[in-house]
Design a protein around this motif. Structure first.
Motif, PDB file in Angstrom:
ATOM      1  N   HIS A   1       0.929  -1.257   0.050  1.00  0.00           N
ATOM      2  CA  HIS A   1      -0.058   0.016   0.162  1.00  0.00           C
ATOM      3  C   HIS A   1       0.916   1.298   0.075  1.00  0.00           C
ATOM      4  CE1 HIS A   1       0.725   0.977   4.223  1.00  0.00           C
ATOM      5  NE2 HIS A   1       0.553  -0.217   4.602  1.00  0.00           N
ATOM      6  N   ALA A   2       0.166   2.461  -0.241  1.00  0.00           N
ATOM      7  CA  ALA A   2       0.717   3.780  -0.437  1.00  0.00           C
ATOM      8  C   ALA A   2       1.043   4.426   1.008  1.00  0.00           C
ATOM      9  CB  ALA A   2       0.154   4.584  -1.447  1.00  0.00           C
ATOM     10  N   LEU A   3       1.303   5.433   1.214  1.00  0.00           N
ATOM     11  CA  LEU A   3       1.725   6.141   2.218  1.00  0.00           C
ATOM     12  C   LEU A   3       0.680   6.015   3.557  1.00  0.00           C
ATOM     13  CD1 LEU A   3       3.468   8.351   4.123  1.00  0.00           C
ATOM     14  CD2 LEU A   3       2.237   9.939   3.108  1.00  0.00           C
ATOM     15  N   THR A   4      -0.709   6.258   3.028  1.00  0.00           N
ATOM     16  CA  THR A   4      -1.803   6.399   4.111  1.00  0.00           C
ATOM     17  C   THR A   4      -2.627   5.314   3.981  1.00  0.00           C
ATOM     18  OG1 THR A   4      -3.407   7.693   3.376  1.00  0.00           O
ATOM     19  CG2 THR A   4      -1.617   8.765   4.623  1.00  0.00           C
ATOM     20  N   GLY A   5      -2.257   4.035   3.161  1.00  0.00           N
ATOM     21  CA  GLY A   5      -3.146   2.954   2.987  1.00  0.00           C
ATOM     22  C   GLY A   5      -2.849   2.100   4.084  1.00  0.00           C
ATOM     23  N   ASP A   6      -3.582   0.856   3.658  1.00  0.00           N
ATOM     24  CA  ASP A   6      -3.385  -0.120   4.903  1.00  0.00           C
ATOM     25  C   ASP A   6      -3.472  -1.506   4.204  1.00  0.00           C
ATOM     26  OD1 ASP A   6      -6.079  -0.588   4.554  1.00  0.00           O
ATOM     27  OD2 ASP A   6      -6.395   0.673   6.293  1.00  0.00           O
TER      28      ASP A   6
ATOM     29  N   GLY B   1       1.877   0.798  -5.457  1.00  0.00           N
ATOM     30  CA  GLY B   1       1.956   2.257  -6.101  1.00  0.00           C
ATOM     31  C   GLY B   1       2.412   3.160  -5.120  1.00  0.00           C
ATOM     32  N   SER B   2       3.196   4.218  -5.818  1.00  0.00           N
ATOM     33  CA  SER B   2       3.984   5.191  -4.961  1.00  0.00           C
ATOM     34  C   SER B   2       4.692   4.480  -3.745  1.00  0.00           C
ATOM     35  CB  SER B   2       2.493   6.035  -4.099  1.00  0.00           C
ATOM     36  OG  SER B   2       3.164   6.978  -3.624  1.00  0.00           O
ATOM     37  N   PHE B   3       4.538   4.936  -2.705  1.00  0.00           N
ATOM     38  CA  PHE B   3       5.470   4.176  -1.350  1.00  0.00           C
ATOM     39  C   PHE B   3       5.300   2.746  -1.817  1.00  0.00           C
ATOM     40  CE2 PHE B   3       5.616   3.645   3.443  1.00  0.00           C
ATOM     41  CZ  PHE B   3       7.071   3.400   3.505  1.00  0.00           C
TER      42      PHE B   3
ATOM     43  N   ALA C   1      -0.650  19.068   7.114  1.00  0.00           N
ATOM     44  CA  ALA C   1       0.327  18.061   6.264  1.00  0.00           C
ATOM     45  C   ALA C   1      -0.523  17.283   5.053  1.00  0.00           C
ATOM     46  CB  ALA C   1       0.764  17.015   6.928  1.00  0.00           C
ATOM     47  N   ARG C   2      -1.815  16.818   5.296  1.00  0.00           N
ATOM     48  CA  ARG C   2      -2.516  16.168   4.477  1.00  0.00           C
ATOM     49  C   ARG C   2      -3.022  17.018   3.242  1.00  0.00           C
ATOM     50  NH1 ARG C   2      -3.247  11.034   2.323  1.00  0.00           N
ATOM     51  NH2 ARG C   2      -5.513  10.351   2.134  1.00  0.00           N
ATOM     52  N   ARG C   3      -3.427  18.263   3.672  1.00  0.00           N
ATOM     53  CA  ARG C   3      -3.928  19.294   3.058  1.00  0.00           C
ATOM     54  C   ARG C   3      -2.747  19.499   1.816  1.00  0.00           C
ATOM     55  NH1 ARG C   3      -5.922  21.072   7.605  1.00  0.00           N
ATOM     56  NH2 ARG C   3      -8.160  21.658   7.508  1.00  0.00           N
TER      57      ARG C   3
ATOM     58  N   THR D   1      -0.830  17.913  -4.081  1.00  0.00           N
ATOM     59  CA  THR D   1       0.152  17.174  -4.911  1.00  0.00           C
ATOM     60  C   THR D   1      -0.462  15.670  -5.514  1.00  0.00           C
ATOM     61  OG1 THR D   1       1.456  15.930  -3.190  1.00  0.00           O
ATOM     62  CG2 THR D   1       2.204  18.069  -3.371  1.00  0.00           C
ATOM     63  N   TYR D   2      -1.204  15.222  -4.891  1.00  0.00           N
ATOM     64  CA  TYR D   2      -1.974  14.042  -5.380  1.00  0.00           C
ATOM     65  C   TYR D   2      -2.942  14.097  -6.129  1.00  0.00           C
ATOM     66  CZ  TYR D   2      -0.215  12.006  -0.519  1.00  0.00           C
ATOM     67  OH  TYR D   2       0.476  11.509   0.261  1.00  0.00           O
ATOM     68  N   ARG D   3      -3.438  15.462  -6.701  1.00  0.00           N
ATOM     69  CA  ARG D   3      -4.264  15.659  -7.636  1.00  0.00           C
ATOM     70  C   ARG D   3      -3.965  16.658  -8.660  1.00  0.00           C
ATOM     71  NH1 ARG D   3      -8.421  12.195  -5.280  1.00  0.00           N
ATOM     72  NH2 ARG D   3      -9.590  12.737  -7.030  1.00  0.00           N
TER      73      ARG D   3
ATOM     74  N   GLY E   1      -4.397  12.939 -11.613  1.00  0.00           N
ATOM     75  CA  GLY E   1      -3.104  13.134 -10.775  1.00  0.00           C
ATOM     76  C   GLY E   1      -2.574  11.659 -10.079  1.00  0.00           C
ATOM     77  N   HIS E   2      -1.616  12.050  -9.211  1.00  0.00           N
ATOM     78  CA  HIS E   2      -1.034  10.937  -8.592  1.00  0.00           C
ATOM     79  C   HIS E   2      -2.070   9.864  -8.047  1.00  0.00           C
ATOM     80  CE1 HIS E   2       2.040   8.645  -6.393  1.00  0.00           C
ATOM     81  NE2 HIS E   2       1.565   9.012  -5.318  1.00  0.00           N
ATOM     82  N   ASP E   3      -3.070  10.308  -7.613  1.00  0.00           N
ATOM     83  CA  ASP E   3      -3.968   9.288  -7.041  1.00  0.00           C
ATOM     84  C   ASP E   3      -4.724   8.506  -8.013  1.00  0.00           C
ATOM     85  OD1 ASP E   3      -3.952   9.631  -4.218  1.00  0.00           O
ATOM     86  OD2 ASP E   3      -5.485  11.119  -4.100  1.00  0.00           O
ATOM     87  N   GLY E   4      -4.543   8.820  -9.273  1.00  0.00           N
ATOM     88  CA  GLY E   4      -5.066   8.025 -10.474  1.00  0.00           C
ATOM     89  C   GLY E   4      -4.667   6.420 -10.119  1.00  0.00           C
ATOM     90  N   PHE E   5      -3.660   6.216  -9.771  1.00  0.00           N
ATOM     91  CA  PHE E   5      -3.317   4.940  -9.435  1.00  0.00           C
ATOM     92  C   PHE E   5      -4.191   3.744  -8.557  1.00  0.00           C
ATOM     93  CE2 PHE E   5      -0.760   6.199  -6.039  1.00  0.00           C
ATOM     94  CZ  PHE E   5      -0.826   5.073  -4.896  1.00  0.00           C
ATOM     95  N   LEU E   6      -4.851   4.805  -7.620  1.00  0.00           N
ATOM     96  CA  LEU E   6      -5.790   4.208  -6.748  1.00  0.00           C
ATOM     97  C   LEU E   6      -7.176   4.459  -7.317  1.00  0.00           C
ATOM     98  CD1 LEU E   6      -4.665   6.289  -3.564  1.00  0.00           C
ATOM     99  CD2 LEU E   6      -4.721   3.723  -3.992  1.00  0.00           C
ATOM    100  N   ILE E   7      -7.548   5.375  -8.186  1.00  0.00           N
ATOM    101  CA  ILE E   7      -8.950   5.522  -8.660  1.00  0.00           C
ATOM    102  C   ILE E   7      -9.299   4.802 -10.049  1.00  0.00           C
ATOM    103  CG2 ILE E   7     -10.375   7.590  -9.580  1.00  0.00           C
ATOM    104  CD1 ILE E   7      -8.558   9.533  -7.698  1.00  0.00           C
TER     105      ILE E   7
HETATM  106  N1  LIG Z   1      -3.436   9.143  -1.524  1.00  0.00           N
HETATM  107  C1  LIG Z   1      -2.515   8.036  -1.359  1.00  0.00           C
HETATM  108  C2  LIG Z   1      -1.417   8.469  -2.341  1.00  0.00           C
HETATM  109  C3  LIG Z   1      -0.143   8.595  -1.719  1.00  0.00           C
HETATM  110  O1  LIG Z   1       0.858   8.154  -2.475  1.00  0.00           O
HETATM  111  C4  LIG Z   1      -2.250   8.061   0.160  1.00  0.00           C
HETATM  112  O2  LIG Z   1      -2.700   8.586   0.735  1.00  0.00           O
HETATM  113  O3  LIG Z   1      -1.645   6.900   0.279  1.00  0.00           O
END
Ligand SMILES: N[C@@H](CCO)C(=O)O
Ligand SMILES: CC(=O)SCCNC(=O)CCNC(=O)[C@H](O)C(C)(C)COP(=O)(O)OP(=O)(O)OC[C@H]1O[C@@H](n2cnc3c(N)ncnc32)[C@H](O)[C@@H]1OP(=O)(O)O
Length: 380
Positions: A65-70, A163-165, A235-237, A242-244, A357-363
């Motif tokens: 998973h990515a940074l804030t995934g699980d 993806g990402s992290f 931080a999330r803001r 940058t994710y979009r 944007g970056h979140d495209g790999f999740l969406i």
């Molecule tokens: N939005 C995702 C992408 C971070 O790369 C997350 O929070 O994990």
């Protein structure tokens, strides 16, 4: 190894066709010696699995998973998970990761806050690690995951995906353990963190550290759940912008005011309200110290460190590899993935077309699903 088997929750949005995931915990057999010099005397990894491991342990697919995934890749909310799986459409019978064929496993990353050992976990003195939690790297996270693979009897992954992290860890698996990875899908990631990625993360970390409730990371036993939630929200803001993509934000929000509010009278623009929403959501479910530790691990990502440089490290990869990124990603620009693909022997390259944007790999799960299908061998 302790295993507890999950079951469909009694309530919640259970849908026909949902794969039945099992949530488990694994304790490493001994201390984990870390790349930056620290030691974690005891490490637990929380993980979820779908499908069954075949007798030869040859059908295991690792999803990172990515940074804030699980670990909750697929399935309904419940059992400690606030929402449906983040790649729900990809995992299940007949889906790209067909659980009638593949044994899918997803660990919560080392340093995380969804069951794996992280800053909120108890240190040997029984108190939360907090600010004493040592610096960890992508390589440390993969080392912990390798212990989990050993314990499950998985010598070689049929595929490692992320993806990402998660992509950084998948790459580290492929370059650091080439004999253990048959195929790799590296999404929206890079070989080494760029100065701009480090800069964005640095600003986010600073937002957390300047929150008066940060207390050098020693806030976990404050009363009433107090902590640097406001800093984490800032931080999330920053991160979410940058994710979009700029185009998406423009098209969705433009200069719209949030309903019933006026920016000249203390109210918000709609896009500000949107960021507030994502900030509140993350602050409710994520630990700020984990965020700092994991963001630092991402900034320290360099697959070439100690391996004679990036090019030499990438040449070690033996896995059938597919690298892809999102065409509108401004955080991990597509050019980074193109370079990765060019340097990995025989690697394929794909583009995910998305306005997000970056979140495209999740969406863009359908497009990711096609990449997974392209990568995995067909037939049994
Ligand atoms: N939005 C995702 C992408 C971070 O790369 C997350 O929070 O994990
Ligand atoms: C709770 C969990 O996520 S569990 C852990 C798994 N999570 C992860 O792996 C993290 C990865 N996830 C993410 O980064 C994001 O959630 C994504 C990428 C999946 C979200 O992508 P999208 O589906 O495009 O959502 P989007 O960015 O449009 O946000 C939609 C939300 O914004 C809200 N929103 C939209 N406009 C506004 C506005 N003007 N004001 C306030 N809120 C708004 C919507 O109501 C919606 O709320 P909800 O998510 O609570 O239902």
């Amino acid at each position: 190894m302790t295993r507890t088997h999950g079951r469909p929750p009694a309530t919640g949005a259970w849908r026909a066709g949902d794969p039945v995931g099992r949530r488990s915990w694994f304790r490493l057999p001994g201390p984990l010696v870390l790349e930056a010099g620290g030691v974690l005397p005891q490490v637990d990894l929380a993980y979820e699995t779908w499908g069954e491991l075949d007798p030869e342990a040859s059908n295991a697919v690792l999803v990172l998973h990515a940074l804030t995934g699980d670990s909750h890749v697929a399935g309904p909310a419940g059992a400690g998970h606030p929402s449906r799986g983040w790649w729900d459409a990809l995992v299940g019978p007949g889906r790209a990761l067909d659980t009638d064929r593949w044994f899918v496993i997803a660990p919560n990353v080392l340093g995380g806050c969804q069951g794996s050992t992280g800053p909120a976990s108890a240190a040997p003195d029984g108190r939360p690690w907090g600010g004493r939690f040592p610096a960890i790297t992508v390589r440390d996270a993969v080392q912990a995951e390798a212990h989990l693979a050993d314990a499950l009897g998985i010598r070689r992954w049929a595929a490692v995906l992320g993806g990402s992290f998660g992509g950084m860890r998948a790459l580290e698996w492929a370059a650091g353990h080439p004999e253990r990875v048959a195929a790799a899908l590296l999404l929206s990631c890079c070989a080494v963190a760029s100065a701009e990625q480090i800069a964005w993360s640095g600003a986010q970390i600073e937002a957390i550290r300047t929150d008066p409730d940060w207390l050098d990371g020693h806030y976990h036993d404050l009363p009433d759940g107090r902590g640097p939630h406001a800093g984490l929200g800032v931080a999330r803001r920053i991160a979410h912008i940058t994710y979009r993509s700029p185009r998406e934000l423009e098209q969705r929000f433009g200069t719209e005011h949030q309903d019933g509010e006026h920016p000249w009278r203390g109210g918000r623009y709609a896009v500000e309200s949107y960021l507030d929403h994502h900030a509140d959501k993350l602050a409710r479910r994520f630990d700020a110290a984990s965020y700092v530790v994991l963001a630092r691990a991402m900034s320290g990502h360099d697959v070439g460190r100690g391996r004679g440089g990036v090019e030499a490290a990438l040449r070690r990869i033996a896995a059938r590899t597919l690298v892809a990124g999102v065409d509108s990603d401004r955080l991990f620009p597509l050019e980074q993935q193109r370079q990765l693909a060019e340097s990995i022997p025989g690697a394929g390259f794909g583009t995910i077309a998305s306005p997000h944007g970056h979140d495209g790999f999740l969406i863009e799960a359908d497009q990711v699903g096609r990449l997974v299908t392209d990568l995995l061998p067909s037939g049994r």
